[in-house]
Design a protein around this motif. Structure first.
Motif, PDB file in Angstrom:
ATOM      1  N   MET A 167       0.820  -1.194   0.000  1.00 54.34           N
ATOM      2  CA  MET A 167       0.000   0.000   0.000  1.00 54.34           C
ATOM      3  C   MET A 167       0.861   1.254   0.000  1.00 54.34           C
ATOM      4  N   LEU A 168       1.740   1.386   1.000  1.00 55.09           N
ATOM      5  CA  LEU A 168       2.631   2.532   1.103  1.00 55.09           C
ATOM      6  C   LEU A 168       4.050   1.992   1.030  1.00 55.09           C
ATOM      7  N   GLN A 169       4.745   2.332  -0.052  1.00 49.56           N
ATOM      8  CA  GLN A 169       6.096   1.813  -0.249  1.00 49.56           C
ATOM      9  C   GLN A 169       7.103   2.928  -0.027  1.00 49.56           C
ATOM     10  N   LEU A 170       7.944   2.768   0.979  1.00 50.61           N
ATOM     11  CA  LEU A 170       8.950   3.771   1.302  1.00 50.61           C
ATOM     12  C   LEU A 170       9.986   3.834   0.185  1.00 50.61           C
ATOM     13  N   ILE A 171      10.212   5.032  -0.340  1.00 52.62           N
ATOM     14  CA  ILE A 171      11.191   5.256  -1.398  1.00 52.62           C
ATOM     15  C   ILE A 171      12.487   5.784  -0.808  1.00 52.62           C
ATOM     16  N   GLU A 172      12.349   6.733   0.124  1.00 52.82           N
ATOM     17  CA  GLU A 172      13.518   7.403   0.682  1.00 52.82           C
ATOM     18  C   GLU A 172      13.175   7.943   2.064  1.00 52.82           C
ATOM     19  N   ASP A 175      -5.205   0.393   5.660  1.00 57.10           N
ATOM     20  CA  ASP A 175      -3.792   0.011   5.564  1.00 57.10           C
ATOM     21  C   ASP A 175      -2.921   1.240   5.310  1.00 57.10           C
ATOM     22  N   LEU A 176      -3.404   2.153   4.452  1.00 57.48           N
ATOM     23  CA  LEU A 176      -2.681   3.394   4.189  1.00 57.48           C
ATOM     24  C   LEU A 176      -2.567   4.215   5.463  1.00 57.48           C
ATOM     25  N   SER A 229     -12.854   7.116   0.839  1.00 55.17           N
ATOM     26  CA  SER A 229     -12.181   6.620   2.043  1.00 55.17           C
ATOM     27  C   SER A 229     -10.665   6.791   1.920  1.00 55.17           C
ATOM     28  N   GLY A 230     -10.150   6.720   0.715  1.00 56.19           N
ATOM     29  CA  GLY A 230      -8.727   6.990   0.497  1.00 56.19           C
ATOM     30  C   GLY A 230      -8.401   8.455   0.727  1.00 56.19           C
ATOM     31  N   ILE A 231      -9.281   9.333   0.238  1.00 59.20           N
ATOM     32  CA  ILE A 231      -9.108  10.768   0.474  1.00 59.20           C
ATOM     33  C   ILE A 231      -9.167  11.056   1.975  1.00 59.20           C
ATOM     34  N   THR A 232     -10.081  10.401   2.675  1.00 54.49           N
ATOM     35  CA  THR A 232     -10.201  10.573   4.126  1.00 54.49           C
ATOM     36  C   THR A 232      -8.920  10.141   4.824  1.00 54.49           C
ATOM     37  N   ALA A 233      -8.305   9.051   4.368  1.00 56.96           N
ATOM     38  CA  ALA A 233      -7.036   8.595   4.955  1.00 56.96           C
ATOM     39  C   ALA A 233      -5.937   9.631   4.724  1.00 56.96           C
TER      40      ALA A 233
END
Length: 133
Positions: free
Chosen positions: A1-6, A27-28, A56-60
């Protein structure tokens, strides 16, 4: 869901992948809150791999912004998809969130906020001349 890049101290750059909807928005929120709990105060989210986001994604996203704003931090979105940027503008999110068309601009903006330039809380500061599309 959230992939750390840096990660650079209190600044994190992560990518949103696939869909952020009713089934994945929690999850986000959890992954984002974990980053914040780990000391992140400036969060850049790259949406270039995002296929779909619902309310719901916008709410997150807004929940992440609220926590960061309360900590005098900032949430900056890199939204290269013009259609998604337009939808966010129609929803009025551009008056709350800092939205840029490219990841490099979003990272630069987050670094400016961290350095004390601009206003991460409330209405975003206007983009620098180099950020104009």
């Amino acid at each position: 869901m959230l992939q750390l890049i840096e990660r650079d101290g209190d600044l994190a750059v992560a990518a949103l992948a696939d869909d952020v909807d009713f089934y994945t928005s929690s999850d986000l929120r959890t992954a984002g809150f974990d980053l914040l709990d780990d000391g992140c105060r400036y969060l850049v989210l790259d949406t270039s791999s995002l296929d779909f986001i619902d309310s719901s994604g916008i709410t997150a996203l807004l929940a992440l912004w609220q926590r960061l704003d309360a900590a005098d931090g900032a949430l900056v979105l890199a939204v290269p998809d013009e259609g998604l940027r337009r939808r966010m503008d129609v929803l009025g999110l551009d008056t709350v969130l800092t939205i840029t068309p490219a990841l490099a601009q979003a990272v630069t903006r987050a670094r400016q906020f961290r350095a004390g330039a601009g206003s991460p809380g409330g209405r975003p500061a206007p983009p620098a001349a180099s950020e104009s599309a």
